[in-house]
Design an enzyme around this catalytic site. Sequence first.
Site, PDB file in Angstrom:
ATOM      1  N   ASP A  42      42.058  43.665  35.855  1.00 10.14           N
ATOM      2  CA  ASP A  42      43.075  43.446  36.889  1.00 10.14           C
ATOM      3  C   ASP A  42      44.236  44.432  36.788  1.00 10.14           C
ATOM      4  O   ASP A  42      44.667  45.019  37.784  1.00 10.14           O
ATOM      5  CB  ASP A  42      43.631  42.019  36.809  1.00 10.14           C
ATOM      6  CG  ASP A  42      42.769  41.003  37.528  1.00 10.14           C
ATOM      7  OD1 ASP A  42      42.028  41.393  38.448  1.00 10.14           O
ATOM      8  OD2 ASP A  42      42.831  39.812  37.180  1.00 10.14           O
ATOM      9  N   LYS A  86      41.180  32.091  34.936  1.00 12.10           N
ATOM     10  CA  LYS A  86      41.277  33.333  34.160  1.00 12.10           C
ATOM     11  C   LYS A  86      41.735  33.130  32.712  1.00 12.10           C
ATOM     12  O   LYS A  86      41.399  33.946  31.847  1.00 12.10           O
ATOM     13  CB  LYS A  86      42.203  34.324  34.859  1.00 12.10           C
ATOM     14  CG  LYS A  86      41.623  34.878  36.152  1.00 12.10           C
ATOM     15  CD  LYS A  86      42.526  35.937  36.752  1.00 12.10           C
ATOM     16  CE  LYS A  86      41.917  36.484  38.032  1.00 12.10           C
ATOM     17  NZ  LYS A  86      42.700  37.604  38.591  1.00 12.10           N
TER      18      LYS A  86
END
Length: 290
Positions: A109, A73
């Site tokens: 997220d 990420k």
Amino acid sequence: MKPYPTVTTKLVILLGNPLGHSISPPMHNRVFERLDLDYCYMPVEVTEENLPTVFAGLARMNVAGFNVTIPHKTNIIKHLDELDPLAATIGAVNTITVRDGKTKGYNTDGEGFIRSFEEETRSTVHGKSFFLLGSGGAARAIAMTLAFHGAEKISIHNRTAAKAEDLADEINKKIRPCAAAAGQPPDSLRKSLAESDVLINTTSLGMHPQEEVLPLEESLLSPHLIVADIVYNPLMTRLLKSAQGKGCPIVPGLGMLIYQGAAAFKLFTGVDPLVDQMAEVAHSLMAARQ
């Protein structure tokens, strides 16, 4: 969706390692099918060493976008052409679109976590104090987004104290002064937890196949805490079971997966997702694994 990919099918690729546990492919493909969209979602396991080559090749195929998970990420950012402002602030990406050969990174997220938390608890994150375990990509997204949404205080604990301190400093400089690194000794942790309303495990500790691993000592849990875990496999992690046994309200990780996925779906396709269909697939698949 067509019964099989053709030369016109738009691909969405999930990049990470490992991916055997992921339910994102069937969750997205169900909605592609129901909306009659010519898209196909595929998992591609890739190591950190091979990420640059694999990503560069896939981005030149008929790919509409990518989802990115552990451990890529943050590393993926240097390979992108552009960043959404929120993703740039967070410093981590979980969603990438490909338009006219250009890649753009986003992060869904944090918003996915907050939507799940507020629906599960029937409350708001505004004004609450949070204690985060971990300081990786998911922690960055959740902590930064909590700060945007008015969290009163964010305490961050990581096995490497310097990483927690760095993340807290970033939040305070980029958004507003509301974050601090939690101390390492048990007494310091206990004090920070006593002053918090919500405990969030943002690490992978407790994920299948290490279901019996606890991300912190069970004795540190207290009934006043809302306990959230972003791990969704298993549905009920050992942390959540222990918290429930102490009388804590809990927030399982599957809701975050569903809502971050729904936001990513809209970015890939421009079409509103069928969130109820995503949730049905996710809950059905996870129930079958228990």
